[in-house]
Scaffold this active site. Structure first.
Site, PDB file in Angstrom:
ATOM      1  N   LYS A  55     120.158 -51.707  10.531  1.00  0.00           N
ATOM      2  CA  LYS A  55     120.854 -50.370  10.546  1.00  0.00           C
ATOM      3  C   LYS A  55     121.198 -49.435   9.352  1.00  0.00           C
ATOM      4  O   LYS A  55     120.810 -48.234   9.613  1.00  0.00           O
ATOM      5  CB  LYS A  55     122.432 -51.044  11.143  1.00  0.00           C
ATOM      6  CG  LYS A  55     122.544 -51.704  12.387  1.00  0.00           C
ATOM      7  CD  LYS A  55     123.777 -52.330  12.687  1.00  0.00           C
ATOM      8  CE  LYS A  55     123.792 -52.969  14.018  1.00  0.00           C
ATOM      9  NZ  LYS A  55     125.024 -53.670  14.388  1.00  0.00           N
ATOM     10  N   CYS A  71     126.506 -53.170   8.682  1.00  0.00           N
ATOM     11  CA  CYS A  71     127.221 -54.326   8.903  1.00  0.00           C
ATOM     12  C   CYS A  71     127.009 -54.696  10.413  1.00  0.00           C
ATOM     13  O   CYS A  71     126.645 -53.807  11.269  1.00  0.00           O
ATOM     14  CB  CYS A  71     128.730 -54.073   8.937  1.00  0.00           C
ATOM     15  SG  CYS A  71     129.187 -53.266   7.423  1.00  0.00           S
ATOM     16  N   ASP A  72     127.099 -56.135  10.601  1.00  0.00           N
ATOM     17  CA  ASP A  72     127.030 -56.647  11.906  1.00  0.00           C
ATOM     18  C   ASP A  72     127.793 -57.916  11.967  1.00  0.00           C
ATOM     19  O   ASP A  72     127.975 -58.524  10.821  1.00  0.00           O
ATOM     20  CB  ASP A  72     125.507 -56.902  12.229  1.00  0.00           C
ATOM     21  CG  ASP A  72     125.345 -57.429  13.694  1.00  0.00           C
ATOM     22  OD1 ASP A  72     125.479 -56.229  14.604  1.00  0.00           O
ATOM     23  OD2 ASP A  72     125.251 -58.448  14.268  1.00  0.00           O
ATOM     24  N   SER A  73     128.362 -58.213  12.848  1.00  0.00           N
ATOM     25  CA  SER A  73     129.257 -59.390  12.998  1.00  0.00           C
ATOM     26  C   SER A  73     128.815 -60.195  14.075  1.00  0.00           C
ATOM     27  O   SER A  73     128.690 -59.661  15.326  1.00  0.00           O
ATOM     28  CB  SER A  73     130.724 -58.977  12.992  1.00  0.00           C
ATOM     29  OG  SER A  73     131.210 -58.181  11.953  1.00  0.00           O
ATOM     30  N   GLY A 109     127.321 -59.653   8.318  1.00  0.00           N
ATOM     31  CA  GLY A 109     126.036 -59.100   7.561  1.00  0.00           C
ATOM     32  C   GLY A 109     126.592 -58.040   7.163  1.00  0.00           C
ATOM     33  O   GLY A 109     126.930 -57.121   7.585  1.00  0.00           O
TER      34      GLY A 109
END
Length: 201
Positions: A55, A71-73, A109
């Site tokens: 991203k 970000c990623d969750s 992340g």
């Protein structure tokens, strides 16, 4: 230097604003399934970090001088299942019925890219893990929560900073990470690319 958040998440934007930053919001449009499919048997932590990198890199390609944060969750349940956004009421209901009264680990992340003169001059990435202890909503409470549609577009089908907070008994770790962007981890990653957080407030 612009601070660019590669995310449409209002919760992430609010965390940053409350911490003294006014991020520029740009949505990457990354195909998350394609990123995941390209990884050879990743761990959940590797997957959220890879998605955050993808991203950030997609947005950085169009920047001149900026720090870009992706970000990623995902939620890792006690039975080893990885859960992203449920998308539908039925999926969210089924997830809540399984996780009510249990603990799970929210993995977030993060990727930070320093862009200078249109090129990536430095990069850093890592993840944060926070244990979430879920309460047990009644059937009426769960249906009322599902009717708000809040849990449909968030990792793990819950929020800490919204209505879902009523059904979280506690956390062990960083609350900002559960909301969507870890301030401590972002600060450490900024240091790795030679940016002090106090310089961008």
């Amino acid at each position: 230097m612009r601070f660019v958040l590669a995310s449409a998440s209002p919760a992430r934007r609010t965390v940053l604003r409350n911490a003294g930053l006014e991020p520029v919001i740009r949505v990457s449009g990354v195909d998350e399934d394609a990123v995941a499919a390209a990884l050879p048997d990743p761990t959940p932590a590797e997957l959220v970090t890879a998605l955050a990198k993808a991203k950030a890199e997609a947005i950085a390609a169009d920047e001149q001088d900026a720090v870009v944060v992706g970000c990623d969750s995902m939620l890792l349940t006690a039975d080893g299942q990885v859960q992203g956004k449920p998308g539908t009421v039925d999926k969210a209901r089924e997830r809540w019925r399984r996780m009510a009264g249990t603990t799970a680990t929210l993995l977030t992340g993060h990727a930070v890219l320093k862009v200078v003169d249109g090129r990536i001059a430095a990069r850093a990435a890592d993840h944060e893990a926070t244990v979430v202890r879920f309460g047990t909503p009644t059937e009426a409470e769960l249906e009322a929560y599902l009717a708000t549609e809040e849990p449909l577009q968030v990792a793990g089908a819950f929020t800490l900073d919204g209505r879902g907070g009523w059904f979280v008994d506690g956390i062990d770790g960083d609350p900002s990470s559960v909301i969507g962007i870890s301030l401590p981890l972002t600060r450490r990653l900024l240091r790795q690319v030679d940016i002090a957080v106090s310089d961008i407030w």
